[in-house]
Design a protein around this motif. Structure first.
Motif, PDB file in Angstrom:
ATOM      1  N   ASN A   1      -9.795 -10.529  -6.410  1.00 59.18           N
ATOM      2  CA  ASN A   1     -10.347  -9.506  -6.908  1.00 59.18           C
ATOM      3  C   ASN A   1      -9.357  -8.669  -7.759  1.00 59.18           C
ATOM      4  O   ASN A   1      -8.345  -8.062  -7.524  1.00 59.18           O
TER       5      ASN A   1
ATOM      6  N   ASN B   1      -5.176   2.982  -1.706  1.00 55.22           N
ATOM      7  CA  ASN B   1      -6.548   3.043  -1.401  1.00 55.22           C
ATOM      8  C   ASN B   1      -7.393   1.862  -2.232  1.00 55.22           C
ATOM      9  O   ASN B   1      -8.750   1.682  -2.249  1.00 55.22           O
ATOM     10  N   GLU B   2      -6.748   0.701  -2.682  1.00 55.75           N
ATOM     11  CA  GLU B   2      -7.128  -0.414  -3.464  1.00 55.75           C
ATOM     12  C   GLU B   2      -7.240  -1.760  -2.552  1.00 55.75           C
ATOM     13  O   GLU B   2      -6.559  -1.911  -1.679  1.00 55.75           O
ATOM     14  N   VAL B   3      -8.206  -2.340  -2.665  1.00 49.01           N
ATOM     15  CA  VAL B   3      -8.470  -3.588  -2.024  1.00 49.01           C
ATOM     16  C   VAL B   3      -7.954  -4.732  -3.029  1.00 49.01           C
ATOM     17  O   VAL B   3      -8.726  -4.892  -3.883  1.00 49.01           O
TER      18      VAL B   3
ATOM     19  N   THR C   1      -6.769  -8.461  -3.464  1.00 45.49           N
ATOM     20  CA  THR C   1      -6.828  -9.838  -3.199  1.00 45.49           C
ATOM     21  C   THR C   1      -6.570 -10.881  -4.301  1.00 45.49           C
ATOM     22  O   THR C   1      -6.881 -10.410  -5.558  1.00 45.49           O
TER      23      THR C   1
ATOM     24  N   LEU D   1       0.747  -1.215  -0.114  1.00 41.60           N
ATOM     25  CA  LEU D   1       0.041  -0.102   0.053  1.00 41.60           C
ATOM     26  C   LEU D   1       0.823   1.430  -0.147  1.00 41.60           C
ATOM     27  O   LEU D   1       0.387   2.420  -0.090  1.00 41.60           O
TER      28      LEU D   1
END
Length: 415
Positions: A256, A249-251, A253, A220
Motif C-alpha cells: 500500500n 491515521n494512515e494504513v 503496508t 503510528l
C-alpha cells in the motif's frame, strides 16, 4: 361456298392466335410480378469501419453534440466461431460451445460486420475517463507552494520508505530559487535526511528515496516533517515553508504505497511562550448549530519528564456561563514537547448561545502510575471571557461561518 369456308378458317385462326397471345401475356405478367421487388425510397449505404467514426445519419445512433461520439464495441474475427443467442433488443450474448465448431449460417446481429468483425454495441468514452487531476492547477490565494511525496512501510524490515517527488509554485524571497528539502521523523528533531539542491527553479523535481528505521509499535506515534529551504548566492538558507504529516491515521503496508500532496505552511518563527503554544482551528456552522475544533499541534511544552513513557494530550471543554457542558480529548502523544494531533471535535451550540459560550483547551501530561499534570491552558470565547488574540479568533470564526480559522495561542498556567 369455298370462299366462305376459307374466310371462316382465316378468321378462326386469327381469333385463336389472339387468344393464345393474351393468355401468354397474362402468364408472363404474373410471372414477372413474382420476381419484382419494391424499390426503396432512399438509397441505403453499406456501412464500413470508418463510417462508425463519422457523423451518423441514423438518429438512434447519434449522440448529443455536447457528448463525444460512441466507439463501436466489436467481436474480433477470431471469436466468430462461437455461438450467439439473439436477445429481444437484437444484441447478442455468448453461449458456451466448442471453439472449434463453425458457426452455422443464419441471421447475425442487427449491427453490421466491420472488417470481418461483429459490432455488438457502442461504448461512450466519457464514462471511462479518469477524474481530472487538478492538484497542479488549482492553487488557493496566498499559496506558498505545494509538495508531493509517497510513503510505504515494510513490516518485516521495519523500514519507513519515503519518496520525495516534487514541489510546485514556490515563492522565494528573490528572483532565483535553488531549493532543497529536509525530512524529519518526529519526535526526533536532532536528525534528518536531506535532498539534493535543485538549481534555479520554482518547480523542482526531486524523485529521491529516503529510509527511516522505526518499529511497527511506534510507527503510528511518529510524524513526518518536511522543511523546504532556498539557498541564496551567499550560501545562506531561507525557510520557504513546511509540511507536517502525522502517520497515526494512515494504513501503511508493504503493498500500500500512498502518494500524497500537501500545501506548504509558514513556520512560526517566534520563540515559544513560557509554557508553550498550541495551534488549533475553529469553525461554526450556523445552519447545523455545530461548533468544530481541530486540534493541530503544540510546541515548546515544559514536560516534567521527557521520555517515551510520558503521554501528552489535549482536553477540549465547552463551557456556558462558566458552567461545564461537555469535554473531549485527543489521543496521547508520547515523549515529545512538540506533539502533533490533527484531531477534530464537534459540539452542539445554538447560535443564540455564542455570546455566553466559551472553549477551554488544556494540555495535560500523564505518566504511568502518577497523576495527570496540567502543562498549560487557553480559553477562547466572546468579550465576556476573553481579550486579545483569543477574542479575535472567536470573532473571526463567527464572521466566517463554515470556514476553518486557524491560529496559534500561548498557553498559560492558571487553573
Amino acid at each position: 361456298e369455298q370462299a366462305v369456308a376459307v374466310a371462316g378458317a382465316v378468321i378462326g385462326g386469327i381469333l385463336l392466335f389472339v387468344l393464345v397471345g393474351m393468355t401468354a401475356y397474362l402468364l408472363w405478367k404474373k410471372f414477372c410480378s413474382l420476381l419484382s421487388y419494391e424499390k426503396l425510397t432512399s438509397s441505403v449505404k453499406t456501412p464500413n469501419a470508418n463510417a462508425f467514426f463519422q457523423d451518423q445519419t441514423n438518429p438512434e445512433m447519434q449522440l448529443k453534440s455536447t457528448r463525444s461520439r460512441s466507439v463501436p464495441f466489436i467481436i474480433p474475427p477470431t471469436l466468430h466461431g462461437r455461438d450467439w443467442i439473439n436477445l429481444t433488443n437484437e444484441e447478442q450474448v455468448q453461449q458456451d460451445s466448442d471453439p472449434y465448431m463453425i458457426a452455422p449460417s443464419g441471421p447475425r446481429s442487427s449491427f453490421h460486420s466491420l472488417a470481418g468483425a461483429y459490432v455488438v454495441g457502442t461504448i461512450n468514452p466519457e464514462l471511462y475517463k479518469f477524474p481530472e487531476d487538478k492538484s497542479e492547477t488549482d492553487f488557493p490565494d496566498g499559496n506558498i507552494g505545494r509538495l508531493w511525496f509517497s510513503i510505504e512501510y515494510e513490516q518485516e524490515s521495519e523500514r519507513l520508505l519515503v519518496s520525495l517527488i516534487k514541489v510546485r509554485k514556490l515563492q522565494p524571497p528573490a528572483d532565483s530559487c535553488s531549493p532543497f528539502v529536509k525530512i524529519y521523523l518526529l519526535p526526533d528533531e536532532r536528525s534528518y535526511l536531506q535532498s539534493k539542491t535543485k538549481r534555479k527553479t520554482l518547480n523542482p523535481q526531486f524523485d529521491e528515496n529516503f529510509v527511516f528505521q522505526v518499529s511497527s509499535k511506534m510507527l503510528l506515534q511518529r510524524t513526518l516533517k518536511f522543511l523546504v529551504y532556498h539557498v541564496d548566492k551567499q550560501k545562506k538558507h531561507h525557510l520557504l515553508g513546511q509540511v507536517i504529516f502525522p502517520l497515526k491515521n494512515e494504513v501503511l503496508t508493504d503493498d500500500n504505497k500512498l502518494v500524497i500532496w500537501r500545501d506548504l505552511e509558514k513556520e512560526n518563527l517566534e520563540p515559544p511562550s513560557e509554557y508553550g503554544d498550541i495551534q488549533f482551528s475553529l469553525s461554526y456552522n450556523d445552519y447545523l448549530g455545530r461548533l468544530t475544533v481541530v486540534v493541530l499541534r503544540a510546541r515548546g511544552l515544559k514536560l516534567q519528564e521527557e521520555s517515551y513513557a510520558v503521554g501528552v494530550y489535549v482536553k477540549v471543554s465547552l463551557m456556558n456561563h462558566n458552567k461545564f457542558v461537555k469535554s473531549k480529548k485527543t489521543a496521547a502523544v508520547l515523549g515529545t514537547p512538540n506533539p502533533v494531533y490533527n484531531e477534530t471535535f464537534s459540539f452542539k451550540a445554538d447560535q443564540t448561545e455564542l455570546d455566553t459560550a466559551s472553549l477551554s483547551l488544556s494540555v495535560l501530561q500523564s505518566i504511568k502510575g502518577e497523576k495527570t499534570l496540567l502543562l498549560g491552558r487557553v480559553v477562547v470565547g466572546p468579550f465576556m471571557y476573553t481579550r486579545g488574540k483569543e477574542l479575535e479568533h472567536w470573532n473571526e470564526m463567527i464572521s466566517k461561518p463554515k470556514e476553518l480559522v486557524k491560529r496559534w495561542h500561548a498557553l498559560c498556567h492558571s487553573t
